[in-house]
Design a protein around this motif. Structure first.
Motif, PDB file in Angstrom:
ATOM      1  N   SER A 136      -1.458   8.117   5.113  1.00 43.87           N
ATOM      2  CA  SER A 136      -1.567   7.097   4.070  1.00 43.87           C
ATOM      3  C   SER A 136      -1.732   5.712   4.688  1.00 43.87           C
ATOM      4  CB  SER A 136      -0.331   7.128   3.171  1.00 43.87           C
ATOM      5  OG  SER A 136      -0.338   6.045   2.270  1.00 43.87           O
ATOM      6  N   GLU A 139      -5.278   5.391   5.899  1.00 41.84           N
ATOM      7  CA  GLU A 139      -6.191   5.160   4.784  1.00 41.84           C
ATOM      8  C   GLU A 139      -6.117   3.698   4.326  1.00 41.84           C
ATOM      9  OE1 GLU A 139      -7.182   6.800   0.287  1.00 41.84           O
ATOM     10  OE2 GLU A 139      -5.390   7.529   1.322  1.00 41.84           O
ATOM     11  N   GLN A 140      -4.903   3.150   4.237  1.00 34.72           N
ATOM     12  CA  GLN A 140      -4.753   1.751   3.841  1.00 34.72           C
ATOM     13  C   GLN A 140      -5.383   0.812   4.863  1.00 34.72           C
ATOM     14  OE1 GLN A 140      -0.695   0.707   2.588  1.00 34.72           O
ATOM     15  NE2 GLN A 140      -0.345   2.906   2.355  1.00 34.72           N
TER      16      GLN A 140
END
Length: 150
Positions: A136, A139-140
């Protein structure tokens, strides 16, 4: 940390004398290293706190300093809780002997950034975050990098 090369030793000396006066590198602590360069600790005398100095790994590379400067300007303009802020960027003049025994002088770009408490890799290694959370974060970061692209 591993043994430093002659290039890294000369670069460290260049940083100690070439950074703006407000940033002191007295203990020369290396915080990390990666594909793009080395990270050292410095002390910001005006803000009274430690910062990170990220030096790009550039031996023998030329022609990209202008794009690095533009990238730093874009990063400096980003303000977000999940983005480590860039405070300053510049170049230091490094003199070293290359692997052929030839003397080299080059400008090496650096960024002065907020110092993070730990890296994502540290968090994974110490099992404070799991792989799905790291994914995550990645992805950020990729979404954030779109903000920096021209």
């Amino acid at each position: 940390m591993s043994e430093t090369s002659p290039y890294e030793r000369s670069l460290l000396e260049a940083l100690k004398t070439g950074l703006p006066e407000r940033y002191g590198m007295t203990n020369c602590t290396q915080l990390g290293r990666g594909a793009f360069g080395l990270v050292y600790e410095a002390f910001d005398r005006e803000a009274n706190e430690y910062v990170a100095v990220k030096v790009l790994n550039t031996p023998g590379r030329t022609g990209f300093h202008a794009s690095i400067h533009e990238e730093a300007k874009r990063l400096h303009s980003l303000v977000h809780i999940h983005i480590i802020g860039v405070r300053w960027n510049g170049v230091v003049r490094n003199f070293y002997i290359d692997e052929r025994g030839q003397p080299v002088a080059e400008n090496v770009p650096y960024f002065i950034m907020e110092k993070a408490d730990s890296s994502v890799q540290d968090e994974i290694d110490n099992e404070r975050i799991r792989a799905h959370l790291a994914a995550s974060y990645l992805e950020q970061a990729m979404q954030g990098s779109c903000l920096c692209a021209p």
